[in-house]
Design an enzyme around this catalytic site. Structure first.
Site, mmCIF file in Angstrom:
data_model
loop_
_atom_site.group_PDB
_atom_site.id
_atom_site.type_symbol
_atom_site.label_atom_id
_atom_site.label_comp_id
_atom_site.label_asym_id
_atom_site.label_seq_id
_atom_site.Cartn_x
_atom_site.Cartn_y
_atom_site.Cartn_z
ATOM 1 N N PRO A 43 0.815 -1.214 0.000
ATOM 2 C CA PRO A 43 0.000 0.000 0.000
ATOM 3 C C PRO A 43 0.852 1.268 0.000
ATOM 4 O O PRO A 43 1.926 1.292 0.600
ATOM 5 C CB PRO A 43 -0.770 -0.119 1.326
ATOM 6 C CG PRO A 43 0.127 -0.924 2.208
ATOM 7 C CD PRO A 43 0.853 -1.889 1.312
ATOM 8 N N CYS A 75 -0.904 29.021 -12.902
ATOM 9 C CA CYS A 75 -1.546 29.613 -14.080
ATOM 10 C C CYS A 75 -2.273 28.553 -14.908
ATOM 11 O O CYS A 75 -1.954 28.327 -16.086
ATOM 12 C CB CYS A 75 -0.504 30.330 -14.920
ATOM 13 S SG CYS A 75 0.312 31.627 -14.006
HETATM 14 C C1 LIG Z 1 3.284 -1.488 -8.339
HETATM 15 C C2 LIG Z 1 2.560 -0.618 -7.402
HETATM 16 N N1 LIG Z 1 2.446 -1.006 -6.124
HETATM 17 C C3 LIG Z 1 1.830 -0.228 -5.205
HETATM 18 C C4 LIG Z 1 1.278 0.974 -5.566
HETATM 19 C C5 LIG Z 1 0.627 1.795 -4.504
HETATM 20 O O1 LIG Z 1 -0.688 2.028 -4.786
HETATM 21 P P1 LIG Z 1 -1.590 2.824 -3.754
HETATM 22 O O2 LIG Z 1 -0.903 4.083 -3.451
HETATM 23 O O3 LIG Z 1 -2.856 3.014 -4.483
HETATM 24 O O4 LIG Z 1 -1.757 1.939 -2.553
HETATM 25 C C6 LIG Z 1 1.348 1.398 -6.892
HETATM 26 C C7 LIG Z 1 0.748 2.677 -7.281
HETATM 27 O O5 LIG Z 1 0.515 2.991 -8.392
HETATM 28 C C8 LIG Z 1 2.014 0.580 -7.833
HETATM 29 O O6 LIG Z 1 2.141 0.946 -9.090
#
Ligand SMILES: Cc1ncc(COP(=O)(O)O)c(C=O)c1O
Length: 426
Positions: free
Chosen positions: A281, A354
């Site tokens: 996450p 802007c």
């Molecule tokens: C490979 C991967 N893992 C984890 C994330 C984290 O996602 P989030 O911030 O939605 O939890 C992303 C975000 O784009 C990602 O590309």
């Protein structure tokens, strides 16, 4: 009388009282006078709690996705809380290393890793490289052979499932540039190559179909498909990416880490997978811990009756409104003045860049009429704001402070006018 803040959008330490909004025991007004505005304030206890919640929901392992917000202090904090760190470039890797994280705690991502990035990742002995193409596997193998290493890898699959989120933050449909397609069979051929490789060990299968997901449906299908794929190719780890959404405004709903892990577990079971399930996450760790604090410079009425409140930052410190129409909640930091009449008017909070897309919040009702010089707090500003900030219009990036137990510490200094020409060499 005290300011009624939308408590559900602020960290639990936030209070409102005679000093206005206070977070982590420190008044936002005090921080603004010490460090200036725009300023991003992170509640450290909230960050740590989110790390703990994520870990208890995914006991097999959690890596924080650095792209949501990265500096040395957050890298150290997540590491202290037992999380790994996902990086998506050599630059993010360099910050993680500068923060003192061991390579084993780092996962290297990226859909177009350069040779240099691959070499850096291998030299730092990262815990996983997430392979995103056949060509990349060949380059990792070549580098591994030179260094005499066997490299632990995962394969990022694209299950061809479209997430229910804004198209700009979907990463899993058949048209997406991310991962290797299960639908076309490319992922299967890549996995077979990795399985017989003498330079890599295939540990995991990775899937991430999008961000700011407020429901589980499509992501369950994607996880089930990746789980079946992992089973077929003998991978012991299923990395279910990130994507957990957060509430940005009053009335928004989002699943919890527990909802996510239960759904992921059930989907993995549907795919027949019984190995480890890991998550990465980003947003859901840092978003609600961060509050952006701005100074109001101008309050004015437009011809159509819209009342604008303009602050001293904008899409240069948080481009989400311009990128995908994101909107935030906003509050005045100051306590309500009993002698001032309540303001029933609705305001649009804009920045000073802007671009007409430079809009943070609409239909905002304040407790009293906003005036030039007032401080404005935007909660849930901790993810993909500072991380995507730029110097557009020659504006410097804000300072960032962490607050905890009534103390603050500056973790990123503000950029000022002198920084605007620091890259000029002629
Ligand atoms: C490979 C991967 N893992 C984890 C994330 C984290 O996602 P989030 O911030 O939605 O939890 C992303 C975000 O784009 C990602 O590309």
């Amino acid at each position: 009388m005290t300011v009624e803040i939308a408590a559900e959008l602020f960290p639990s330490s936030a209070t409102s009282g005679p000093h206005g909004i206070t977070v982590g025991g420190v008044a936002l007004a005090e921080l603004a006078s010490r460090y200036g505005t725009p300023l991003v304030v992170y509640d450290e206890a909230h960050l740590r709690q989110r790390c703990c919640d994520a870990r208890s929901a995914f006991p097999d392992g959690v890596s924080y996705a650095a792209k949501a917000f990265l500096c040395k202090a957050i890298a150290r904090l997540v590491h202290e809380e037992g999380l790994g760190l996902d990086v998506a470039s050599g630059g993010e890797l360099a910050v993680a290393v500068a923060a003192g994280l061991p390579g084993s705690a780092i996962t290297m991502h990226g859909n177009n890793k350069s040779d240099r990035e691959i070499t850096l990742a291998l030299r730092h002995r990262v815990g996983r490289i997430v392979i995103d193409s056949h060509e990349e596997l060949t380059r990792v193998e070549a580098d591994a052979a030179v260094l005499g290493l066997r490299v632990p890898v995962a394969i990022r699959v694209n299950p061809g499932v479209q997430a229910a989120t804004h198209p700009s933050i979907r990463t899993g449909g058949v048209e997406s540039k991310f991962g290797v397609s299960i639908v076309s069979g490319a992922a299967q051929s890549l996995a077979r190559l990795a399985q017989v490789s003498r330079s890599v060990d295939l540990h995991g299968v990775h899937v991430h179909i999008g961000s700011q997901l407020t429901g589980m449906g499509p992501s369950d299908d994607a996880i089930a498909s990746a789980a079946a794929f992992a089973l077929m190719h003998g991978a012991e780890e299923l990395i279910v990416g990130g994507g957990l959404g957060v509430p940005y405004r009053v009335g928004d709903h989002a699943p919890t880490f527990r909802d996510w892990s239960s759904a992921a577990g059930a989907a993995a079971e549907r795919g027949g997978f019984t190995g480890r399930i890991l998550a990465e996450p980003g947003r859901s760790i840092v978003a609600a811990a961060g509050i952006a604090v701005y100074s109001i410079g101008t309050v004015k009425e437009a011809g159509v009756g819209t009342r604008f409140v303009a602050v001293d930052g904008g899409i240069s410190d948080n481009p989400r409104p311009a990128l995908y129409g994101a909107r935030y909640h906003a509050e005045l930091v100051a306590p309500v003045d009993d002698s001032a009449p309540m303001d029933e008017m609705r305001y649009t909070v804009v920045g000073k860049n802007c671009e007409s897309s430079d809009v943070f919040a609409e239909d905002v009702v304040f407790h009293r009429s906003p005036r030039a010089g007032d401080l404005l707090a935007i909660p849930v500003a901790g993810a993909y704001g500072y991380a995507m900030a730029s110097n557009y219009n020659g504006l410097g990036r804000p300072a960032v402070v962490f607050v905890a137990d009534g103390q603050e510490r500056l973790v990123l200094r503000r950029e000022d006018e002198s920084d605007m020409s620091r890259l000029d060499v002629a």
